[in-house]
Motif scaffolding. Sequence first.
Motif, PDB file in Angstrom:
ATOM      1  N   ILE A   1      98.087 -58.516-101.954  1.00 28.93           N
ATOM      2  CA  ILE A   1      98.170 -57.055-102.091  1.00 28.93           C
ATOM      3  C   ILE A   1      96.749 -56.513-102.305  1.00 28.93           C
ATOM      4  O   ILE A   1      96.022 -56.971-103.194  1.00 28.93           O
ATOM      5  CB  ILE A   1      99.077 -56.648-103.261  1.00 28.93           C
ATOM      6  N   ASP A   2      96.385 -55.518-101.510  1.00 24.32           N
ATOM      7  CA  ASP A   2      95.027 -54.956-101.551  1.00 24.32           C
ATOM      8  C   ASP A   2      94.809 -54.159-102.834  1.00 24.32           C
ATOM      9  O   ASP A   2      95.643 -53.307-103.219  1.00 24.32           O
ATOM     10  CB  ASP A   2      94.802 -54.047-100.338  1.00 24.32           C
ATOM     11  N   TYR A   3      93.659 -54.417-103.477  1.00 21.10           N
ATOM     12  CA  TYR A   3      93.217 -53.666-104.657  1.00 21.10           C
ATOM     13  C   TYR A   3      94.283 -53.612-105.742  1.00 21.10           C
ATOM     14  O   TYR A   3      94.517 -52.585-106.373  1.00 21.10           O
ATOM     15  CB  TYR A   3      92.811 -52.235-104.266  1.00 21.10           C
ATOM     16  N   PHE A   4      94.953 -54.762-105.955  1.00 25.07           N
ATOM     17  CA  PHE A   4      96.065 -54.744-106.923  1.00 25.07           C
ATOM     18  C   PHE A   4      95.569 -54.642-108.368  1.00 25.07           C
ATOM     19  O   PHE A   4      96.241 -54.077-109.220  1.00 25.07           O
ATOM     20  CB  PHE A   4      96.915 -56.019-106.751  1.00 25.07           C
ATOM     21  N   LYS A   5      94.374 -55.156-108.641  1.00 23.47           N
ATOM     22  CA  LYS A   5      93.831 -55.016-110.007  1.00 23.47           C
ATOM     23  C   LYS A   5      93.639 -53.542-110.352  1.00 23.47           C
ATOM     24  O   LYS A   5      93.952 -53.093-111.458  1.00 23.47           O
ATOM     25  CB  LYS A   5      92.509 -55.778-110.110  1.00 23.47           C
ATOM     26  N   LYS A   6      93.122 -52.792-109.340  1.00 23.64           N
ATOM     27  CA  LYS A   6      92.933 -51.351-109.570  1.00 23.64           C
ATOM     28  C   LYS A   6      94.286 -50.662-109.779  1.00 23.64           C
ATOM     29  O   LYS A   6      94.398 -49.694-110.549  1.00 23.64           O
ATOM     30  CB  LYS A   6      92.216 -50.728-108.376  1.00 23.64           C
ATOM     31  N   TYR A   7      95.298 -51.163-109.063  1.00 22.30           N
ATOM     32  CA  TYR A   7      96.643 -50.581-109.232  1.00 22.30           C
ATOM     33  C   TYR A   7      97.134 -50.780-110.676  1.00 22.30           C
ATOM     34  O   TYR A   7      97.633 -49.847-111.314  1.00 22.30           O
ATOM     35  CB  TYR A   7      97.612 -51.237-108.250  1.00 22.30           C
ATOM     36  N   ASN A   8      96.955 -51.973-111.203  1.00 20.62           N
ATOM     37  CA  ASN A   8      97.372 -52.268-112.579  1.00 20.62           C
ATOM     38  C   ASN A   8      96.577 -51.440-113.578  1.00 20.62           C
ATOM     39  O   ASN A   8      97.109 -50.931-114.571  1.00 20.62           O
ATOM     40  CB  ASN A   8      97.193 -53.749-112.883  1.00 20.62           C
TER      41      ASN A   8
END
Length: 703
Positions: free
Chosen positions: A576-583
């Motif tokens: 999943i792209d940029y999932f850390k930013k999503y969290n």
Amino acid sequence: MQLSNITSRTNFTIAFISIFFTFIISLYFQFENFKEESNLIQKDYINIKKREVKTEVNKVYNQIEQKEKEINNHIKELLEKRVHLAHTIATSIYNDNVNIKTDKEIKYLIVTALKNISFSSKRAYFFINRNDGKAILFNTKSKLNENTNIWNLKDKAGKLFIQEQSNIALKKDEGFLKTHFVKPDLKDGVQYPKLTYVKMFKPFNWHIGTGEYIDDMTKEIQETILKDIASIRYGLHGYIFVNRVDRKALVFNGEKLKKPKEYKNIDLFNLQMEKIRNGGDFFTYNFKKLNTSEEFEKISYVKSYDKWGWIIGSGLYTDEVKKHIEIRKKELQNNITNQSISLVLVFMFLSLLVYLISKQMSLKLENNISNLVNSFRKASRKNQKINTELLTYDEFEDLANSLNKTLKSRNKAIIKQQDYLEIINTHVITSSTDIEGDITNVSDAFCEISGYTREELIGKSHNIVRHPSVSKEFYENMWKDLKAGEIWRGEILNLRKNGEEYWVDTIIQAIYKKDKIEGYTAIRHDITDKKKVEYLSITDELTKLKNRRFFNKIIEKEFLRAKRNNSLINFMMIDIDYFKKYNDRYGHQSGDEALKEVANALKNATKRAGDYTFRLGGEEFGVLFISKTSKQAKEFSKNILKIIEDLKIKHEDSQTSKYITVSIGLVSKQSNKLKDENELYKLADESLYEAKEKGRNQVVVKE
């Protein structure tokens, strides 16, 4: 004549006739019991002896399995010890000379020390190879001064066994492998199956090994076991015989033959073959006893040891059974005669007694006779014990006790059988059907686990507990086996009446009547808890997809299957792209919900047989799937991209879309172009990395 005399004589006559008929009835029942007991003795004794014979055969069968395991383990231990000995010799030579001789000289000493050591009539010997494929000691010949590269050497099965030996030495230090190789003492050029053990020799990057030819090992095992079987004796004439399915006798007439001998009685051999096809059974024929030339009727039981193509059997001679039965019948007959004599004496005594007191006791006597006759009738019809409390006279009570003794042993057997059936009914999940599959009987245990009453089940098919997720093909294959007369074994997912799932480990066997299938009986074992544990061990708790542990098993299995079929193998690694930013923006709880939605979308997109979806860890997923061409695999991967973005899960910090997107690394290759499943995984990981480097939300393919 006075009325009192007439009454007395009349009473006496009536009493006498009553006693006489009672005596006749008693004799009749004794005779009937004698006939029935005789038949039971014969049937029971033969069944006992048959069980003894079957037990002996099964005991030998189990001993063969155990002995084979023990000898195999011994041979493995022997190979390991031999290699450790060679390694110790090489290490000792190296350590003694490392500071005083050149490497070339030390190598020469090691090869010279090991090349002349051999085992098993010189068929087993040591070999040494360098781990890059150069032969050092090959087929008992030194190759130190030759540049012989055997890295790509294959056996007749196509196995690159030098590479596999090196792989074991480098990765595991030591271990076993199976391969094929010529026998040095035979010049036939034929490669024979061989069990090999190798160990790493680090000073020179060598591996040292030795092996045993599997056919020689098997022959040695068989010879040992056949000697043991030939020595078995039980009873007067009990012994074990062994034949091969190619009509060769191995243990005949209680003796191990020096060489397998052609089995001359073709009809008898064909009968044995017929019985082992049904899993083992009894048959009757004529055969001579040990140390005699006269033939006697014999009942034998045979069972096949399929792994070696052996027929194992034993039997009993019916003349010995008949002698025993005749003795038992004679004892029973003497019992009846003695009881009859006792009855005659009692009859005479009662007649005299009745004559003396007929006037006073005529009515009472008639009542006693009536009670006795009724008791006899009940006893004969219902096997019910005679109630002696209803009888006034000791003589009649003795008669009743005589019959009670004959009934006692019968009732014990019936009660024991009923108790046994009750235990099975309560605790064993069983059912029986007719030939069409309609239920004819079920145990209480079946009713309890299914939630249905017996009335609800009788007359229905097992579709009543069928789980909708079990495929139609599963049951078609089951019925195919059953109608062929085979025993079916397997695990089945069922559905209770209340909708709950349960798993059963099942054995189904046909019921025969006159060699014709008339129905089926199934025995089940509840394994629901076991299946739940299995499910939890391979399932990711959050997404309910299969976890990394299951992935590691399946990818190896599917890769080997593709290798065997030389077919295309496809593997997607998804992130999943940029999932850390999503969290960071929406919180970990929202992140978990997003993972669930993506997992659900992947699960719905991979419903075909042969498709597998995994959560590999964090926001990373894997899909192992089938396709006919690489083009189809690419299209499927691009469709996954669209499916995830179409979920429209809002992601304001993404640099590729305002919704959650994924990057995909796809490998779609012919399996023969890949070394192993680790290379497949590595290529997918590299493709995924490239997809991220190129800007994400895209597929990068390696073909």
